[in-house]
Design a protein around this motif. Structure first.
Motif, short mmCIF file in Angstrom:
data_model
loop_
_atom_site.label_atom_id
_atom_site.label_comp_id
_atom_site.label_asym_id
_atom_site.label_seq_id
_atom_site.Cartn_x
_atom_site.Cartn_y
_atom_site.Cartn_z
N UNK A 146 0.83 -1.21 0.00
CA UNK A 146 0.00 0.00 0.00
C UNK A 146 0.87 1.26 0.00
N UNK A 147 1.95 1.23 0.76
CA UNK A 147 2.87 2.37 0.80
C UNK A 147 3.53 2.57 -0.56
N UNK A 148 3.98 1.47 -1.19
CA UNK A 148 4.60 1.57 -2.49
C UNK A 148 3.62 2.12 -3.53
N UNK A 149 2.38 1.68 -3.47
CA UNK A 149 1.34 2.19 -4.39
C UNK A 149 1.09 3.67 -4.16
N UNK A 150 1.09 4.09 -2.91
CA UNK A 150 0.89 5.50 -2.59
C UNK A 150 2.00 6.36 -3.19
N UNK A 151 3.25 5.92 -3.02
CA UNK A 151 4.37 6.69 -3.56
C UNK A 151 4.37 6.70 -5.09
N UNK A 152 3.99 5.60 -5.72
CA UNK A 152 3.91 5.57 -7.17
C UNK A 152 2.83 6.52 -7.68
N UNK A 153 1.69 6.53 -7.01
CA UNK A 153 0.61 7.44 -7.40
C UNK A 153 1.02 8.89 -7.21
N UNK A 154 1.68 9.18 -6.09
CA UNK A 154 2.12 10.56 -5.83
C UNK A 154 3.11 11.03 -6.89
N UNK A 155 4.08 10.18 -7.23
CA UNK A 155 5.06 10.54 -8.25
C UNK A 155 4.40 10.73 -9.61
N UNK A 156 3.42 9.88 -9.94
CA UNK A 156 2.73 10.02 -11.22
C UNK A 156 1.94 11.32 -11.29
N UNK A 157 1.30 11.69 -10.19
CA UNK A 157 0.54 12.94 -10.16
C UNK A 157 1.48 14.13 -10.31
N UNK A 158 2.61 14.11 -9.64
CA UNK A 158 3.57 15.22 -9.73
C UNK A 158 4.15 15.32 -11.14
N UNK A 159 4.53 14.19 -11.73
CA UNK A 159 5.08 14.23 -13.09
C UNK A 159 4.04 14.69 -14.11
N UNK A 160 2.78 14.30 -13.90
CA UNK A 160 1.73 14.76 -14.81
C UNK A 160 1.52 16.26 -14.68
N UNK A 161 1.56 16.78 -13.46
CA UNK A 161 1.42 18.22 -13.27
C UNK A 161 2.58 18.97 -13.91
N UNK A 162 3.79 18.42 -13.80
CA UNK A 162 4.95 19.06 -14.42
C UNK A 162 4.81 19.06 -15.94
N UNK A 163 4.26 18.00 -16.52
CA UNK A 163 4.04 17.95 -17.97
C UNK A 163 2.99 18.95 -18.41
N UNK A 164 1.96 19.17 -17.58
CA UNK A 164 0.92 20.12 -17.94
C UNK A 164 1.37 21.58 -17.79
N UNK A 165 2.25 21.84 -16.87
CA UNK A 165 2.70 23.21 -16.58
C UNK A 165 4.22 23.29 -16.63
N UNK A 166 4.85 23.14 -17.79
CA UNK A 166 6.32 23.16 -17.84
C UNK A 166 6.91 24.54 -17.57
N UNK A 167 6.15 25.61 -17.79
CA UNK A 167 6.69 26.95 -17.59
C UNK A 167 6.95 27.24 -16.12
N UNK A 168 6.29 26.53 -15.21
CA UNK A 168 6.52 26.74 -13.79
C UNK A 168 7.79 26.07 -13.30
N UNK A 169 8.39 25.20 -14.11
CA UNK A 169 9.53 24.41 -13.66
C UNK A 169 10.76 24.63 -14.53
N UNK A 170 10.82 25.74 -15.24
CA UNK A 170 11.98 26.03 -16.10
C UNK A 170 13.24 26.27 -15.28
#
Length: 139
Positions: free
Chosen positions: A87-111
């Motif tokens: 369950x912990x591993x699934x939580x961390x995988x989901x968190x990382x996927x959400x963060x990477x998806x947000x970075x892909x949607x808003x690349x100008x915030x992470x230049x």
């Protein structure tokens, strides 16, 4: 910055992939390389084994006292630890996927993260202004 302090992109990617969980080479002796489910099962196995041993010592019973039900309890506790680790591993995988998806949607915030070297500390760190009592003005 001096050219000797700059690190290539391949080296940076290698370091980043080495730090992330699950990317290191697994060793039986090193529990820091184990996956989360195995860590959880191992921790619960050790804790339950130690608690049953201490209970036998406290009650002045031999180590083989009620061994079959206690082995079943140790197995159940290890299964619960494995499930908690999964369950912990699934939580961390989901968190990382959400963060990477947000970075892909808003690349100008992470230049600003793309320039890994070449900036001086004055460009990286925020300025600090000390606020001390001897510098306050009283009207």
């Amino acid at each position: 910055m001096a050219a000797s302090t700059r690190v290539g992109e391949q080296e940076i990617e290698r370091r980043e992939s080495y730090i992330r969980a699950g990317h290191r080479e697994r060793h039986i002796i090193d529990p820091f390389t184990w996956s989360y489910p195995v860590k959880g099962a191992g921790a619960m196995f050790g804790i339950s084994l130690a608690s049953l041993y201490l209970q036998n010592r406290w009650n002045k019973k031999p180590y083989y006292y009620a061994i079959v039900p206690r082995l079943l309890l140790i197995g159940a506790a290890s299964a619960i630890g494995y499930a908690a680790g999964a369950l912990r591993e699934r939580h961390y995988q989901t968190r990382d996927a959400v963060i990477e998806h947000y970075i892909q949607l808003h690349p100008e915030d992470f230049d600003h993260f793309n320039d890994r070297n070449g900036r001086s500390f004055s460009q990286v760190l925020l300025p600090w202004y000390p606020r001390r009592t001897q510098y306050t003005k009283y009207d």
